[in-house]
Enzyme design. Structure first.
Site, PDB file in Angstrom:
ATOM      1  N   GLU A  14       1.979   3.407   3.093  1.00  0.00           N
ATOM      2  CA  GLU A  14       2.486   3.047   4.311  1.00  0.00           C
ATOM      3  C   GLU A  14       4.036   3.075   4.171  1.00  0.00           C
ATOM      4  O   GLU A  14       4.655   2.003   4.404  1.00  0.00           O
ATOM      5  CB  GLU A  14       1.901   1.626   4.271  1.00  0.00           C
ATOM      6  CG  GLU A  14       0.329   1.551   4.242  1.00  0.00           C
ATOM      7  CD  GLU A  14      -0.320   0.266   4.300  1.00  0.00           C
ATOM      8  OE1 GLU A  14      -1.607   0.527   4.422  1.00  0.00           O
ATOM      9  OE2 GLU A  14       0.348  -0.749   4.385  1.00  0.00           O
ATOM     10  N   HIS A  57       2.929  -3.662   6.812  1.00  0.00           N
ATOM     11  CA  HIS A  57       1.816  -2.838   6.690  1.00  0.00           C
ATOM     12  C   HIS A  57       1.908  -1.717   7.618  1.00  0.00           C
ATOM     13  O   HIS A  57       2.588  -1.834   8.744  1.00  0.00           O
ATOM     14  CB  HIS A  57       0.591  -3.312   6.323  1.00  0.00           C
ATOM     15  CG  HIS A  57       0.533  -4.140   5.189  1.00  0.00           C
ATOM     16  ND1 HIS A  57      -0.431  -3.961   4.168  1.00  0.00           N
ATOM     17  CD2 HIS A  57       1.019  -5.359   4.791  1.00  0.00           C
ATOM     18  CE1 HIS A  57      -0.387  -4.725   3.087  1.00  0.00           C
ATOM     19  NE2 HIS A  57       0.458  -5.519   3.579  1.00  0.00           N
ATOM     20  N   GLU A  77       1.321  -5.038  11.014  1.00  0.00           N
ATOM     21  CA  GLU A  77       0.810  -3.658  11.028  1.00  0.00           C
ATOM     22  C   GLU A  77       1.436  -2.885  11.895  1.00  0.00           C
ATOM     23  O   GLU A  77       1.210  -3.023  13.011  1.00  0.00           O
ATOM     24  CB  GLU A  77      -0.794  -3.522  11.484  1.00  0.00           C
ATOM     25  CG  GLU A  77      -1.896  -4.243  10.540  1.00  0.00           C
ATOM     26  CD  GLU A  77      -2.158  -3.479   9.094  1.00  0.00           C
ATOM     27  OE1 GLU A  77      -1.552  -2.283   8.920  1.00  0.00           O
ATOM     28  OE2 GLU A  77      -2.563  -4.225   8.475  1.00  0.00           O
ATOM     29  N   HIS A  84       0.874  -1.306   0.040  1.00  0.00           N
ATOM     30  CA  HIS A  84       0.092  -0.003  -0.045  1.00  0.00           C
ATOM     31  C   HIS A  84       0.837   1.172  -0.057  1.00  0.00           C
ATOM     32  O   HIS A  84       1.651   1.431   0.708  1.00  0.00           O
ATOM     33  CB  HIS A  84      -0.986  -0.014   1.251  1.00  0.00           C
ATOM     34  CG  HIS A  84      -1.994  -1.221   1.256  1.00  0.00           C
ATOM     35  ND1 HIS A  84      -2.219  -2.014   2.178  1.00  0.00           N
ATOM     36  CD2 HIS A  84      -2.595  -1.833  -0.061  1.00  0.00           C
ATOM     37  CE1 HIS A  84      -3.142  -2.939   1.865  1.00  0.00           C
ATOM     38  NE2 HIS A  84      -3.337  -2.845   0.516  1.00  0.00           N
TER      39      HIS A  84
HETATM   40 ZN    ZN Z   1      -1.494  -2.047   4.247  1.00  0.00          ZN
END
Ligand code: ZN
Length: 653
Positions: A394, A526, A599, A391
């Site tokens: 990020e 991420h 994350e 992404h």
């Molecule tokens: Zn992500």
């Protein structure tokens, strides 16, 4: 470190290193004495070296070397070097307050009657420079070089220039000419004076004062010390085939490198703090293409690699402008990332191989590193894959991947755990799966809040596929991706329709050897949430038919272990956000790889959607995951060890 004698055709790199300037100087002395006997040694105060800057030129003129001493005594390592060199002359530089008479007596006792030990004194830097000049030069010389005593690095890079011109180095104050300098200029009456430094270093008034005394004046300077060094290199060493690179922030033996530089007709170029070369230094290396490169002082391995890489063309200037705003300059942009990857490969040629796993939709390379001992060989070791930036927004994921890359390389020699992991595993790191999205995100003001790739969607004006909904496992199953092209969760027209996910899939497929997938553990980086996620994302069920109960137990156990190290939470991926065509589902569902999503910082309290965090958090928030990532790498040998079943699942161990 930069390997000594790294030999691209016709090129030689020599690293002259040491834990402090005194040791670096001994290392330089050793290098210079390869070429012949060094009959003069200049002893300079390791504390007041800046005052002795003109001694570099004198040593160059005498084909001598510089060693550093303390005020009261010769250290054993300096004494050993003096004994080894057996010089005919030792010159102590500075007054008795900086180097005491005891040092002269020690040197005389040590070397015996065949060696003259003398002092060249002076209260201030300009007094010393004038005294050295008065000793060495007669009136009527062509040139004198002048730099500011208060701009040490200008005076440093002026040293080899003065030596090359056969000129003395005299010193000015920023706004005035000291009496000793005026007197020496009057005595020498040179045809011209070369002033090294910009107008902040040596004022226009000083230049005018020199001109009033008769000589023509040429100023060689740049916007800062790095640019001044590069300007000296361009103006006075136009055809140099050697360069010396040393710190422009702290003197780490640079003064001792002046006679070395002079011996090779080499300019001194300066490095800055951080992990990127100043642009002027970089451009000077590219311009000179030196065949002989000296990296002087304990510079970082990455910086040493950059010096070599820009000089030999292994590293090139990025053609694309995609940068972070100044307020976030702690982040590495795509060009800086590639520079570091290349420089690290140069610094650790047996541990690092840099390659591209394929091209993005817009044709950018997706850069990856292989890290392992004997990196050139395809050895059968348990493998680990780490990837970042599916992404585009990020950004912290790239920094986390870089942190791991740096840890595995720079700590290899000093950390036994890292050493073992790099020896016994193959670690693959893909730093930015979505380079197009990254570049696009950076083109905003300051960012574009962009998530997807930049693939045009057919029959629509919308752009982009959510790469983490495009993998070919339960793709478009309806868990929570979107068939809507405008959606941030658009799963694409077909599984692996995005070249970026296709590149990951092809790469992972290529790691199947003799019917066995060598990659055993994987993490995709991420932001954000401070969470460790494990499969499946496509269902809330813990044990759908495609999840083995023992494997689920391994996922839980490994996640708990890693969470205990980084302080994150952990849960099944679908609990955060159900998704289909998810990367970790594909990794596990297709190959049985123990695949996790991290994350990263910050917690969910920062809100949903895209959250940018300042560069100031990078160091702390990436170091935080050191233990967890090394554990993930370690676990690749037998993930089932996490549930005490290695005997059952990994009998070969
Ligand atoms: Zn992500």
């Amino acid at each position: 470190m930069v390997p000594d004698g790294r030999s691209l055709p016709g090129r030689v790199t020599v690293r002259l290193d040491g834990q402090d300037r005194a040791t670096v100087a001994i290392s330089i002395s050793g290098e210079m004495s390869h070429a012949g006997r060094m009959s003069v040694v200049y002893l300079v105060s390791s504390a007041a070296y800046a005052d002795a800057v003109a001694a570099g030129v004198a040593a160059a003129r005498d084909h001598g070397v510089i060693l550093y001493t303390t005020a009261d005594s010769l250290t054993s390592s300096v004494a050993n070097e003096l004994t080894r060199l057996k010089p005919t002359r030792v010159v102590v530089v500075g007054g008795t307050t900086v180097i005491g008479d005891a040092v002269l007596r020690m040197a005389a006792d040590l070397l015996g009657s065949g060696t003259t030990v003398e002092r060249v004194g002076g209260k201030t830097a300009w007094d010393l420079a004038a005294a050295i000049s008065a000793r060495d030069f007669e009136p009527g010389i062509d040139s004198v070089v002048i730099a500011a005593a208060g701009s040490f690095f200008d005076a440093l890079v002026a040293g080899p220039a003065a030596a090359t011109l056969g000129a003395p180095l005299l010193l000015a104050a920023a706004d005035s000419l000291p009496p000793a300098t005026v007197a020496e200029l009057r005595r020498l009456h040179p045809r011209r004076v070369v002033v090294v430094g910009n107008t902040a270093a040596v004022s226009g008034g000083v230049v005018a004062a020199i001109q009033a005394m008769g000589p023509e004046v040429e100023r060689v300077g740049g916007a800062d010390r790095y640019a001044t060094a590069a300007a000296v290199a361009t103006r006075l060493f136009p055809s140099a085939t050697a360069v010396v690179a040393t710190s422009g922030v702290t003197e780490l033996g640079g003064l001792a490198a002046v006679p070395l530089a002079a011996a090779y007709g080499a300019p001194i170029l300066l490095t800055a703090s951080g992990d990127q070369l100043p642009i002027s230094t970089r451009d000077s290396l590219i311009g000179h293409k030196p065949r002989r490169i000296y990296v002087v002082g304990p510079l970082s391995d990455v910086i040493g690699g950059e010096v070599v890489g820009f000089a030999d063309g292994t590293i090139t200037i990025p053609t694309e402008k995609a940068t972070y705003p100044a307020s976030d300059s702690d982040y590495h942009d795509p060009g800086e990332l590639l520079t570091i990857l290349r420089a690290t490969e140069i610094a650790y040629p047996s541990l690092v191989h840099i390659f591209s796993i394929g091209k993005s939709a817009e044709g950018r390379d997706i850069w990856a590193a292989k890290v392992s001992s004997n990196v050139a060989l395809d050895e059968d070791k348990p493998e680990v894959l780490v990837d970042a930036l599916h992404h585009a927004s990020e950004h912290l994921g790239v920094e986390q991947a870089l942190y791991l890359f740096h840890t595995l390389t720079s700590d290899y020699a000093t950390d036994p755990y890292v050493h073992r992991l790099v020896d016994e595993r193959v670690i693959w790191i893909v730093f930015a799966v979505n380079p197009d999205g990254w570049v696009y995100d950076l083109s905003g003001n300051p960012y574009n809040f962009w998530r997807k790739n930049r693939q045009p969607n057919e029959g629509s004006t919308t752009i982009g596929t959510d790469l983490n909904r495009n993998y070919g496992y339960m793709w478009a199953s309806g868990a929570a991706g979107s068939a809507l092209k405008w959606s941030n969760l658009y799963w694409g027209p077909s599984a692996f329709s995005a070249p970026e996910t296709r590149a990951i899939a092809d790469f992972v497929a290529s790691r199947v050897k003799d019917g066995k997938q060598r990659i055993r553990t994987h993490v995709t980086l991420h932001t954000h949430g401070e969470l460790i996620l494990y499969p499946y994302a496509y269902t809330y069920a813990h044990f759908p038919p495609d999840m083995k109960p023992d494997d689920f137990a391994v996922f839980r156990s490994m996640a708990a272990e890693m969470a205990s190290m980084n302080g994150y939470g952990y849960e099944q991926s679908s609990l955060l956000f159900p998704s289909d065509g998810d990367e970790i589902d594909w990794m596990y569902g297709t190959y049985g790889i123990f695949s996790f999503t991290f994350e990263l910082y910050p917690t969910a309290a920062a809100g949903r959607g895209i959250v940018y965090v300042p560069g100031s958090v990078i160091a702390k928030q990436t170091a935080r995951n050191r233990g967890a990532l090394l554990y993930l790498i370690d676990s690749a040998a037998c993930p089932y060890a996490a549930i005490g079943k290695s005997a059952e699942y990994c009998p070969a161990l």
